[in-house]
Design a protein around this motif. Structure first.
Motif, PDB file in Angstrom:
ATOM      1  N   THR A   1     -12.921  -9.130   7.223  1.00 15.40           N
ATOM      2  CA  THR A   1     -13.971  -8.363   7.900  1.00 15.40           C
ATOM      3  C   THR A   1     -13.512  -6.912   7.961  1.00 15.40           C
ATOM      4  N   PHE A   2     -14.224  -6.038   7.244  1.00 17.14           N
ATOM      5  CA  PHE A   2     -13.803  -4.654   7.123  1.00 17.14           C
ATOM      6  C   PHE A   2     -14.782  -3.693   7.785  1.00 17.14           C
ATOM      7  N   ASN A   3     -14.224  -2.698   8.431  1.00 23.67           N
ATOM      8  CA  ASN A   3     -14.986  -1.521   8.829  1.00 23.67           C
ATOM      9  C   ASN A   3     -15.033  -0.602   7.607  1.00 23.67           C
ATOM     10  N   ILE A   4     -16.229  -0.237   7.160  1.00 22.70           N
ATOM     11  CA  ILE A   4     -16.370   0.602   5.971  1.00 22.70           C
ATOM     12  C   ILE A   4     -16.176   2.062   6.376  1.00 22.70           C
ATOM     13  N   LYS A   5     -14.977   2.586   6.134  1.00 20.54           N
ATOM     14  CA  LYS A   5     -14.698   3.978   6.479  1.00 20.54           C
ATOM     15  C   LYS A   5     -15.462   4.925   5.557  1.00 20.54           C
ATOM     16  N   ASN A   6     -15.455   4.592   4.259  1.00 14.77           N
ATOM     17  CA  ASN A   6     -16.214   5.334   3.261  1.00 14.77           C
ATOM     18  C   ASN A   6     -16.243   4.464   2.001  1.00 14.77           C
ATOM     19  N   SER A   7     -16.701   5.020   0.890  1.00 16.42           N
ATOM     20  CA  SER A   7     -16.868   4.213  -0.316  1.00 16.42           C
ATOM     21  C   SER A   7     -15.563   3.897  -1.018  1.00 16.42           C
ATOM     22  N   THR A   8     -14.435   4.456  -0.536  1.00 17.75           N
ATOM     23  CA  THR A   8     -13.145   4.201  -1.184  1.00 17.75           C
ATOM     24  C   THR A   8     -12.079   3.671  -0.231  1.00 17.75           C
ATOM     25  N   GLU A   9     -12.418   3.467   1.036  1.00 11.63           N
ATOM     26  CA  GLU A   9     -11.441   2.988   2.011  1.00 11.63           C
ATOM     27  C   GLU A   9     -12.053   1.907   2.902  1.00 11.63           C
ATOM     28  N   LEU A  10     -11.358   0.799   3.006  1.00  8.67           N
ATOM     29  CA  LEU A  10     -11.774  -0.299   3.879  1.00  8.67           C
ATOM     30  C   LEU A  10     -10.613  -0.650   4.795  1.00  8.67           C
ATOM     31  N   GLU A  11     -10.918  -0.859   6.060  1.00 12.06           N
ATOM     32  CA  GLU A  11      -9.883  -1.196   7.028  1.00 12.06           C
ATOM     33  C   GLU A  11     -10.431  -2.264   7.967  1.00 12.06           C
ATOM     34  N   GLY A  12      -9.638  -3.338   8.171  1.00 10.04           N
ATOM     35  CA  GLY A  12     -10.125  -4.404   9.033  1.00 10.04           C
ATOM     36  C   GLY A  12      -9.115  -5.507   9.189  1.00 10.04           C
ATOM     37  N   THR A  13      -9.618  -6.762   9.221  1.00  9.69           N
ATOM     38  CA  THR A  13      -8.743  -7.906   9.456  1.00  9.69           C
ATOM     39  C   THR A  13      -8.997  -9.002   8.424  1.00  9.69           C
ATOM     40  N   LYS A  14      -7.980  -9.794   8.227  1.00  9.98           N
ATOM     41  CA  LYS A  14      -8.033 -10.947   7.334  1.00  9.98           C
ATOM     42  C   LYS A  14      -7.754 -12.194   8.175  1.00  9.98           C
ATOM     43  N   HIS A  15      -8.717 -13.113   8.227  1.00 10.19           N
ATOM     44  CA  HIS A  15      -8.552 -14.347   8.992  1.00 10.19           C
ATOM     45  C   HIS A  15      -7.960 -15.401   8.076  1.00 10.19           C
TER      46      HIS A  15
END
Length: 275
Positions: free
Chosen positions: A239-253
């Motif tokens: 589940t990622f927060n879309i920071k922009n079109s080249t960066e994703l940051e979130g969690t992996k369950h």
């Protein structure tokens, strides 16, 4: 180094999506190797796999070494393509070179292999990934009017198509490829390959495992425990927060070891970056 993977099992989900029919000239492989038979065989294998891609007409120049100074002679083509195949002492390095005939822009991608058998198993997947990534880069570098509007508007307008391409950044994973149809695949450093589905919900990117569970998908725990738990494991989910079109940051369950070294489902912080 990559390990032997039966990528052909997954070939039905791969897609190459150029906007329209493209004419590609396939030129002679470049190599310093004295093993000419292997070089010729590899060149012919790549030619065959490229010819099978949709929306592509391949012109055979395998007997001709490409010379950039003569590029204007190939105005009927959209792209020049040739592989570079080199021995590295332990295995092989294969580099794909593509040149846009109109803009002279160049695109390159190198893959390392432990053995020639790996090249045979990997050919269709790597050709597909290269041209899918090429298509994505071209479309991002030369957006249509609607695409330009989307990029200038809020992050809410980012779509799976915007995110399509090759990504990296996570521990134990070599690369991730997002395809425009809402599917993709994850290639682990241990050689495993996982199919995933992708969707955007509430400005978050959700990526979910759709392949049958495999012990190699759980490098965060011991191999013994992974073999025991994999058959009944829940699908891995990002589940990622879309920071922009080249960066994703979130969690992996996924399954990971807790402080007492007991595997449990937990959320691991992860980041993906587009190549």
């Amino acid at each position: 180094m990559k390990k032997a993977i039966l990528f052909l099992i997954f070939s039905s989900i791969f897609s190459f999506e150029l906007v329209c029919q493209s004419n590609i000239g396939f030129f002679m492989a470049v190599s310093d190797s004295s093993d000419s038979a292997t070089i010729d065989l590899t060149q012919d294998l790549y030619f065959q796999k490229l010819s099978l891609l949709p929306n592509v007409s391949v012109f055979d120049f395998r007997n001709e070494k490409f010379d950039l100074t003569n590029i204007s002679d190939y105005s009927n083509l959209d792209y020049i393509f040739f592989p570079e195949i080199q021995e590295n002492g332990l295995g092989w390095n294969c580099t794909f070179h593509a040149i846009d005939v109109n803009t002279k822009a160049t695109f390159n991608s190198t893959i390392e292999y432990d053995s020639y058998y790996m090249i045979l198993m990997d050919a269709k997947k790597e050709i597909t990934v290269f041209f899918d990534s090429l298509s994505s880069k071209i479309n991002n570098d030369n957006p249509t009017e609607n695409q330009s509007t989307n990029q200038l508007s809020s992050i809410n307008n980012i779509s799976i198509e915007t995110l399509s391409g090759t990504w990296e950044g996570e521990d134990f994973i070599d690369k991730i490829v997002i395809l425009r149809g809402g599917r993709g695949f994850v290639i682990y450093e241990n050689g495993a390959s996982m199919n995933i589905s992708l969707k955007i919900e509430n400005n978050n990117l959700i990526a979910t495992q759709i392949s049958k569970s495999n012990a190699s998908y759980f490098p965060e725990i011991s191999r013994e425990k992974a073999l025991e738990l994999a058959p009944s494991a829940e699908p891995i989910k990002w589940t990622f927060n879309i920071k922009n079109s080249t960066e994703l940051e979130g969690t992996k369950h996924t399954l990971a070891e807790t402080d007492d070294q007991t595997p449990n489902y937990t959320n691991i912080s992860v980041k993906w970056k587009k190549l």
